[in-house]
Design an enzyme around this catalytic site. Structure first.
Site, PDB file in Angstrom:
ATOM      1  N   GLU A 151       5.152 -17.249  -6.557  1.00  0.00           N
ATOM      2  CA  GLU A 151       4.017 -16.434  -7.015  1.00  0.00           C
ATOM      3  C   GLU A 151       3.619 -16.812  -8.439  1.00  0.00           C
ATOM      4  O   GLU A 151       2.437 -16.855  -8.777  1.00  0.00           O
ATOM      5  CB  GLU A 151       4.367 -14.934  -6.969  1.00  0.00           C
ATOM      6  CG  GLU A 151       4.697 -14.406  -5.587  1.00  0.00           C
ATOM      7  CD  GLU A 151       3.501 -14.269  -4.654  1.00  0.00           C
ATOM      8  OE1 GLU A 151       2.368 -14.514  -5.098  1.00  0.00           O
ATOM      9  OE2 GLU A 151       3.701 -13.934  -3.474  1.00  0.00           O
ATOM     10  N   ARG A 168      -0.216 -18.222  -8.842  1.00  0.00           N
ATOM     11  CA  ARG A 168      -1.157 -17.353  -9.561  1.00  0.00           C
ATOM     12  C   ARG A 168      -1.314 -17.766 -11.019  1.00  0.00           C
ATOM     13  O   ARG A 168      -2.435 -17.906 -11.508  1.00  0.00           O
ATOM     14  CB  ARG A 168      -0.694 -15.897  -9.502  1.00  0.00           C
ATOM     15  CG  ARG A 168      -0.553 -15.386  -8.084  1.00  0.00           C
ATOM     16  CD  ARG A 168      -0.311 -13.888  -8.052  1.00  0.00           C
ATOM     17  NE  ARG A 168       0.292 -13.500  -6.794  1.00  0.00           N
ATOM     18  CZ  ARG A 168       0.104 -12.333  -6.179  1.00  0.00           C
ATOM     19  NH1 ARG A 168      -0.674 -11.434  -6.712  1.00  0.00           N
ATOM     20  NH2 ARG A 168       0.692 -12.058  -5.043  1.00  0.00           N
ATOM     21  N   GLU A 211      -7.491 -14.251   3.613  1.00  0.00           N
ATOM     22  CA  GLU A 211      -7.427 -15.429   4.494  1.00  0.00           C
ATOM     23  C   GLU A 211      -8.564 -15.506   5.509  1.00  0.00           C
ATOM     24  O   GLU A 211      -9.038 -16.599   5.842  1.00  0.00           O
ATOM     25  CB  GLU A 211      -6.079 -15.487   5.219  1.00  0.00           C
ATOM     26  CG  GLU A 211      -4.886 -15.716   4.299  1.00  0.00           C
ATOM     27  CD  GLU A 211      -4.461 -14.481   3.513  1.00  0.00           C
ATOM     28  OE1 GLU A 211      -4.872 -13.358   3.891  1.00  0.00           O
ATOM     29  OE2 GLU A 211      -3.734 -14.623   2.516  1.00  0.00           O
ATOM     30  N   ASP A 259       3.200 -20.515   6.248  1.00  0.00           N
ATOM     31  CA  ASP A 259       1.776 -20.805   6.002  1.00  0.00           C
ATOM     32  C   ASP A 259       1.411 -21.929   5.020  1.00  0.00           C
ATOM     33  O   ASP A 259       1.005 -23.018   5.416  1.00  0.00           O
ATOM     34  CB  ASP A 259       1.016 -19.513   5.646  1.00  0.00           C
ATOM     35  CG  ASP A 259       1.643 -18.686   4.514  1.00  0.00           C
ATOM     36  OD1 ASP A 259       2.600 -19.155   3.893  1.00  0.00           O
ATOM     37  OD2 ASP A 259       1.165 -17.562   4.264  1.00  0.00           O
TER      38      ASP A 259
HETATM   39  C1  DMJ Z   1      -2.044 -15.029  -1.852  1.00  0.00           C
HETATM   40  O1  DMJ Z   1      -1.222 -14.805  -2.946  1.00  0.00           O
HETATM   41  C2  DMJ Z   1      -2.009 -16.470  -1.413  1.00  0.00           C
HETATM   42  O2  DMJ Z   1      -3.123 -16.736  -0.627  1.00  0.00           O
HETATM   43  C3  DMJ Z   1      -0.747 -16.823  -0.669  1.00  0.00           C
HETATM   44  O3  DMJ Z   1      -0.770 -18.135  -0.164  1.00  0.00           O
HETATM   45  C4  DMJ Z   1      -0.545 -15.875   0.483  1.00  0.00           C
HETATM   46  N1  DMJ Z   1      -0.706 -14.504   0.148  1.00  0.00           N
HETATM   47  C5  DMJ Z   1      -1.672 -14.034  -0.796  1.00  0.00           C
HETATM   48  C6  DMJ Z   1      -2.876 -13.330  -0.249  1.00  0.00           C
HETATM   49  O4  DMJ Z   1      -2.786 -12.735   0.957  1.00  0.00           O
END
Ligand code: DMJ
Length: 538
Positions: free
Chosen positions: A166, A170, A435, A299
């Site tokens: 994260e 971010r 998404e 993912d």
């Molecule tokens: C985001 O922080 C990013 O897109 C991450 O890859 C997956 N989850 C969240 C949003 O849903």
């Protein structure tokens, strides 16, 4: 499992074409880059956005009702301006009630932080919003954000455990993207300082990083719930774009070297029937529990393989080959059609058991396949991935329109009695995730089919109606009822992702053109390396 769930022979792929540029070869000249950096000066003479008829949002007052929004906003420019007003509303409330905190609690009107951020006031919303503010031309707000980052962003004081993943997507992602847009090196210094604090995570026998870093103790650990001390595929597989870009800018290979080690392990390890399980032990280099998913825990690993190829201007052929092989296995083993209406979806695999469930998170594959299709030179392969993107885009849309709010749930299932709907109460929430609209944004850019813009607008109307509170935007606990209960969190990815993709879907294609920029998984755009993108921004 009932027979109906067996995968009807979906198209098999041809071998990848050989149209990649070999490493070191000169890339073809790209067309002139039109989108320019906006400065406060540029905006002086710009006329204000036309007032939106009957718009209570003008003064950031109460939300518009569905009828106003449905009838008065046929023009894209009006829709885009409305999204910009949503951005301002979320931002101003964050600024008023939670400035410097990671996130806002819009009902309580106070700051919020999740455990992923450790314990500290590290302004996740500011860093995540930075490039969106810039792209939208909200330059006063952008300057406030920049100022806060320059003066206050400091992870050395953070206590507790920070999530490496994260923090990377971010913070490092947000800062590097801001650098890419502005050439302001303050952002690079900040990103480098944060990346350096994450280094203890990489001190494992295999080089596969651990999930959490304690900055004060300079130690790292894994989530205690993760299969026998394993690291998570989507976490250690979602560092490459940021770390390579940081090495590229700083001319210091320390960050990209870490990525090369991870790549080596993943490339050489025996897959399980061609599939990558979500858990890998960083000490032994062996897989943990055999859970495979394009949703949570898997993912963005797949996303970053493809995007490593894209951002390298098709030079990172190893990443593309790993991606092709992984997707081929996923298609063969986990792509299904629903019994009722033949909706295409990716299921999950737990050991030998197939779970017919798709996460909201997994809808990111729509954008991934769309951009892949656009970049494939082989027409058959390009067509195949466009079809896959279209079909899953449709399924994700069904998950939205089968709810009372027209917002999709956290996860939806496919059984004899259920099709693209959440079954358990624990899966019915929505936390402002991006998404689904991300996928539709890519589909709009690539197909120009108006329905994707309309689907986005329908989702925007719903978020305005059900997620807006007097103190900002909030997640909701159950998308299947119009009497919403708010979860009281305005997630930082509302700014980074949802609002950015929404703004871009209603903008012209030359605002962040997809052949010049690659979005990280938090929607922070990085310039395609070796292209003229950097130069054109000056
Ligand atoms: C985001 O922080 C990013 O897109 C991450 O890859 C997956 N989850 C969240 C949003 O849903």
């Amino acid at each position: 499992m009932p027979d109906q769930f067996a995968l009807p022979a979906l198209h098999r792929l041809q071998q990848p074409d050989s149209g990649h540029h070999p490493l070191g070869a000169e890339s073809p000249r790209r067309p002139e880059f039109r989108w320019k950096r906006t400065t406060r000066e540029d905006r002086k003479g710009e006329s204000a956005a036309p007032p939106i008829p009957g718009s209570a949002a003008e003064n950031l007052g109460s939300p518009l009702n569905r009828i106003d929004l449905k009838s008065g906003y046929d023009q894209n420019s009006d829709r885009r301006d409305f999204i910009k007003k949503m951005m301002k509303f979320g931002w101003e409330n964050y600024k008023k009630y939670a400035w410097g905190s990671n996130e806002l609690k819009p009902i309580s009107r106070t700051g919020h932080s999740a455990s992923i951020f450790g314990n500290g006031e590290t302004g996740a919303s500011i860093v995540d919003a930075l490039d969106t503010l810039h792209i939208m031309g909200l330059m006063d707000e952008y300057e406030d954000a920049r100022q806060w980052i320059a003066m206050n962003l400091d992870f050395t004081k953070t206590s507790g455990d920070l999530s490496v993943f994260e923090t990377n997507i971010r913070f490092i992602g947000g800062l590097l993207s801001a650098y890419g847009l502005t050439n302001d090196t303050m952002y690079v210094d900040k990103a480098k300082a944060i990346a350096n604090l994450l280094m203890p995570a990489f001190e494992t026998p295999t080089g596969i990083p651990l999930a959490l870093v304690n900055v004060q103790r300079k130690t790292a650990s894994n989530w205690n719930w993760a299969s026998g001390g394993a690291s998570i595929l989507s976490e250690f597989g979602t560092l490459q774009l940021e770390f390579d870009y940081l090495s590229n800018i700083t001319k210091n290979s320390i960050y990209s070297d870490k990525m090369a080690r991870i790549r080596e392990v993943l490339q050489s390890i025996q897959k399980v029937d061609g599939l990558y399980p979500n858990y890998l032990n960083p000490k032994t280099g062996k897989w943990g529990q055999h859970h495979v998913s394009v949703g949570a825990l898997g993912d963005s690993f797949y996303e970053y393989l493809l995007k490593s190829w894209l951002i390298s201007d098709h030079r990172d052929v190893q990443a593309k080959q790993m991606y092709d092989e992984a997707i081929d296995a996923l298609e063969k083993k986990l792509l299904f059609k629903s019994e009722q209406n033949q909706l295409w979806y990716f299921a999950e695999k737990k050991g030998s058991r197939i779970e017919h469930k798709m996460d909201h998170l997994a809808c990111f594959v729509v954008g991934m396949f769309a951009i892949q299709s656009k970049n494939e030179k082989n027409p058959e392969k390009s067509k195949h991935f466009l079809e896959l993107a279209e079909k899953i885009a449709d399924t994700c849309h069904e998950s939205y329109i089968r709810t009372e709010t027209h917002i999709g749930p956290e996860s939806f299932r496919f059984t004899r009695d259920a099709e693209a709907v959440a079954v358990s109460n624990r899966e019915k929430y929505y936390i402002l995730r991006p998404e689904v609209v991300e996928g539709w944004f890519y589909m709009w850019r690539i197909t120009k089919n108006q329905k994707y813009r309309d689907w986005c607008w329908d989702a925007a109307v719903s978020v305005e109606q059900y997620c807006r509170t007097d103190g900002g935007y909030s997640g909701i606990r159950n998308v299947y009822t119009k009497s919403v209960s708010h979860d009281d969190v305005q997630q930082s990815f509302l700014f980074a992702e949802w609002l950015k993709y929404m703004y871009l879907v209603f903008s012209e294609d030359d605002v962040v053109p997809l052949d010049k920029w690659v979005f990280n998984t938090e929607a922070h755009p990085f310039p395609v390396r070796f292209s003229s993108a950097d130069a054109s921004l000056n």
